[in-house]
Scaffold this motif. Structure first.
Motif, PDB file in Angstrom:
ATOM      1  N   PRO A 116       1.019  -0.932   0.584  1.00 16.53           N
ATOM      2  CA  PRO A 116       0.037  -0.144   0.069  1.00 16.53           C
ATOM      3  C   PRO A 116       0.671   1.431  -0.094  1.00 16.53           C
ATOM      4  O   PRO A 116       0.278   2.066  -0.972  1.00 16.53           O
ATOM      5  CB  PRO A 116      -0.544   0.187   1.474  1.00 16.53           C
ATOM      6  N   HIS A 117       1.989   1.065   0.465  1.00 18.91           N
ATOM      7  CA  HIS A 117       3.207   2.582   0.785  1.00 18.91           C
ATOM      8  C   HIS A 117       3.945   2.900  -0.724  1.00 18.91           C
ATOM      9  O   HIS A 117       4.567   3.963  -1.115  1.00 18.91           O
ATOM     10  CB  HIS A 117       3.764   2.352   1.671  1.00 18.91           C
ATOM     11  N   SER A 176       4.553   3.449  -5.027  1.00 17.28           N
ATOM     12  CA  SER A 176       3.467   3.401  -6.535  1.00 17.28           C
ATOM     13  C   SER A 176       3.451   2.276  -7.573  1.00 17.28           C
ATOM     14  O   SER A 176       3.963   1.194  -6.877  1.00 17.28           O
ATOM     15  CB  SER A 176       3.961   4.581  -6.783  1.00 17.28           C
ATOM     16  N   ASN A 194       5.021  -1.248  -6.969  1.00 19.29           N
ATOM     17  CA  ASN A 194       5.403  -2.443  -7.377  1.00 19.29           C
ATOM     18  C   ASN A 194       5.098  -3.179  -7.576  1.00 19.29           C
ATOM     19  O   ASN A 194       5.596  -4.531  -7.508  1.00 19.29           O
ATOM     20  CB  ASN A 194       3.245  -1.927  -6.622  1.00 19.29           C
ATOM     21  N   LYS A 212      -1.195   5.412  -6.185  1.00 16.24           N
ATOM     22  CA  LYS A 212      -1.166   4.225  -4.373  1.00 16.24           C
ATOM     23  C   LYS A 212      -2.676   2.989  -5.306  1.00 16.24           C
ATOM     24  O   LYS A 212      -3.312   3.438  -5.748  1.00 16.24           O
ATOM     25  CB  LYS A 212      -0.995   4.334  -2.915  1.00 16.24           C
TER      26      LYS A 212
END
Length: 388
Positions: free
Chosen positions: A114-115, A117, A121, A156
């Motif tokens: 989740p943290h 972009s 990822n 995100k």
């Protein structure tokens, strides 16, 4: 007209390329040999043998607890077989840990960080492997372009829709070019309309990258839309393997017929079995069922005629010939679905059969209503005959 041998040879070659499972000389890319997995005394997978070929999009289909996810986890290396062998590209996977296998898995939850972009990822696996920054940029850009997510690279995960997160997870799974991509209920988190759209997108991406996909799903419509072949599983064993067409049109058991689409199963006993036809007498239906081929059984043997709802005809008037393949009843339930209407007809025996009709023309009012007396009939070739 005679077809030249050269043309026939090319046709056979094309079939063998697009359907390697029909080519006796084709070498499986993934092979399960007598694989069993026990948890205590429970057989999650029971003596399964299965061949999957290069570039296939293969589906393991079944209800909860049928063993499909356990089979996928053993292929990934997250579980070890109790007995049997698993091969990928000819290499025995016995003792090979998950991180050393030429596979990658895409989970239903997508498991995005989740943290990070979108581009971070997707790049994560390459960063862990120490790939150069310039190569990572190039590969990430290529993969985001493939899944049509380039303009969302800086966002995100929480800023994306479910379908967009699914594409990011797919890009991250494919960027290291695994030989096999494993998909565990990949579209389960999407709503129906988005799921239908994404099914075709996944198929197109798989065709472009050429990676072998093995997918687990409980959704028969999803499996039939996407897969080149399907293995229908139940209680740890494979009931039947085939193309969507083969499984739907020629099921080998009541379980497969019932699991793939909707079907009416009418029980009866064989009273006549000729070389070219068979007759099944059904007290349940209240008629004799004429089949346009032999069924290879003995008189008095129990069979089930499996008839799809769309193969049945519904009329208010009795057909000219009511001796075979014709029953009467009353409309008990109606479902209007826009493109089709569904009717549940109660027979005199109490048996209910389902009929579907396309709404091909716009109507002022429905053709049938509740408690209407109707006749249901079908062609001699409409039924599959099952003995198990």
């Amino acid at each position: 007209m005679l077809v030249p041998e050269a043309v026939l040879d090319r046709a056979h070659e094309d079939v063998h390329k697009t359907q390697p499972w029909n080519n006796p000389d084709a070498v499986p890319y993934i092979r399960f040999e007598n694989v069993t997995k026990k948890f205590g005394d429970f057989y999650a997978v029971d003596d399964v043998s299965l061949d999957i070929y290069r570039h296939e999009l293969f589906a393991l289909l079944g209800g909860s607890g049928c063993g499909k996810t356990t089979l996928l986890r053993m292929l990934a290396g997250f579980e070890e077989p109790t007995s049997g062998k698993i091969y990928i590209d000819g290499v025995d996977m016995d003792g090979v840990p998950a991180y050393e296998r030429p596979t990658n898995m895409m989970f239903q939850s997508y498991a995005l960080f989740p943290h990070m972009s979108v581009e971070q990822n997707v790049a994560f696996g390459l960063v862990q492997d120490g790939v150069s920054r310039s190569e990572i940029r190039e590969l990430v850009a290529e993969m985001l372009g493939l899944v049509q997510m380039s303009k969302f690279a800086k966002r995100k995960p929480h800023q994306l829709s479910g379908g967009q997160r699914q594409r990011v997870a797919l890009a991250r799974s494919l960027i290291k070019r695994p030989k096999v991509l494993l998909l565990d209920e990949p579209l389960g988190a999407l709503d129906k309309k988005l799921r239908e759209q994404t099914q075709f997108e996944l198929v197109n991406i798989q065709e472009k990258v050429g990676t072998t996909f093995v997918m687990v799903t409980h959704d028969q419509e999803e499996a039939m839309t996407m897969a080149s072949r399907i293995a229908v599983m139940n209680e740890g064993v494979i009931n039947q393997i085939g193309t969507p067409f083969e499984l739907y049109e020629y099921p080998n058991s009541r379980y497969t017929a019932n699991f793939l689409g909707q079907v009416n199963l009418i029980e009866g006993v064989l009273v006549d079995d000729d070389e070219k036809y068979a007759v099944i007498k059904s007290d349940e239906a209240g008629c004799e069922i004429y089949i346009d081929h032999a069924v290879q059984g003995h008189e008095g043997m129990t069979f089930w005629a499996a008839i799809r709802p769309e193969r049945l005809r519904l009329t208010k008037e009795a057909p000219e010939d009511t001796k075979y393949n014709c029953v009467s009843g009353k409309v008990e339930e109606i479902g209007y679905l826009g493109g089709i209407s569904t009717y549940h007809v109660r027979l005199a025996s109490g048996k209910r059969i389902k009929v579907t009709e396309p709404n091909s023309t716009r109507q002022i009012e429905p053709r049938y209503t509740w408690e209407d007396s109707v006749w249901v009939s079908w062609e001699a070739g409409a039924a599959s005959v099952l003995n198990q």
